[in-house]
Design a protein around this motif. Sequence first.
Motif, short mmCIF file in Angstrom:
data_model
loop_
_atom_site.label_atom_id
_atom_site.label_comp_id
_atom_site.label_asym_id
_atom_site.label_seq_id
_atom_site.Cartn_x
_atom_site.Cartn_y
_atom_site.Cartn_z
N LEU A 175 38.74 38.67 40.29
CA LEU A 175 39.02 39.80 41.18
C LEU A 175 38.21 39.71 42.47
CD1 LEU A 175 39.19 42.79 38.66
CD2 LEU A 175 41.09 41.55 39.73
N LYS A 176 37.03 39.09 42.41
CA LYS A 176 36.17 38.97 43.58
C LYS A 176 36.56 37.80 44.48
CE LYS A 176 32.16 41.04 41.27
NZ LYS A 176 30.81 40.78 40.70
N ASP A 294 43.69 42.81 42.80
CA ASP A 294 42.46 43.60 42.77
C ASP A 294 42.44 44.63 41.64
OD1 ASP A 294 44.31 45.45 43.62
OD2 ASP A 294 43.42 45.77 45.59
N ASP A 295 43.33 44.47 40.64
CA ASP A 295 43.34 45.42 39.54
C ASP A 295 43.66 44.74 38.22
OD1 ASP A 295 45.95 44.79 40.08
OD2 ASP A 295 46.71 46.85 39.99
#
Length: 327
Positions: A175-176, A294-295
């Motif tokens: 996600l990062k 991002d989820d």
Amino acid sequence: MIRTRLTELLGLRYPVVQAAMGYVSGPRLAAATSNAGGLGQIASATMSLAELEGAIAETAGRTSAPFGVNLRADAPDAAERVKLIIAGRVPVASFAQAPRPELIMALRDAGVPTSLLIPQVAAAVDIPVIAAGGFFDGRGLLAALAWGAAGIAMGTRFLLTSDSPVPDAVKQMYLKAGLAGTVVTSQVDGVPHRVLRTSMVDHLDSQGTRWLSGVRRAGGVVRSARNAVAYREMSGMGWRQMLGQGQAMRRESGLTWGQVLMAANTPVLLRAAMVDGRTDLGLMSSGQVAGLIDDLPSCAELIEAIMREAEAGLDAMATLRSVARDF
């Protein structure tokens, strides 16, 4: 409701396929995807025959919807794996690498269709084509349908769901990652892999061709030999099977025995990340699309969101067409 030749052929609610990923695509993720209306798949390459048989039974117990099994066509026990797929009444089989004619015939005779072809063949064949690579939302699904595909397959997007068995620490690293957060490297086993950029990967890449020569090559081979032993223990394969698989890799890929031995790195390093959560030592395969995610939705939430967005896109295009006619 978007219906395609793929949904009709396989009895799916939605034209969305979960790609097979070693140590990730087991019964839990496959069943969750199928229950959500897509096609879940079991990744069998990192499983022994007994583990595959158990995974098929467990997945069938978790879902009554269609699911599939992905296998390596060059595996020395590919024929035995096909027999397990047939015996387990799995409706779909897909392959990494081109399968031999006898494998296709065995599946065809048992009524199991094969899929997961690349989008470019859509104009050249008259069977449903599944588009793969970079898909993660409804806009991508619409684009694939416009190109002539009958559905999409997603790997990284399904890896980053709450139903995925990947450790949370590993998911957070994905996600990062930004759009520049992945890199293609051949330093693990001599074959290109797209992976998350980590300090370990950067270190391997910094070795360049020296990794495959001189003292560094010797060190890599020694480490790979140890990994080969570890992989044999994990997979349950005997030395004869492993040597047979290595010989097949040499014959079909033109690799040296040193490169074949180094290929033992990959499954061991993948397991370190995807099972043990070792973000410092593990290898994390990834598509570039990781930089856009991002989820961590459930498989059901993900597929429902994709279909809502795709249907809204269709409505928007219909409106544009209506406006164009008015002019």
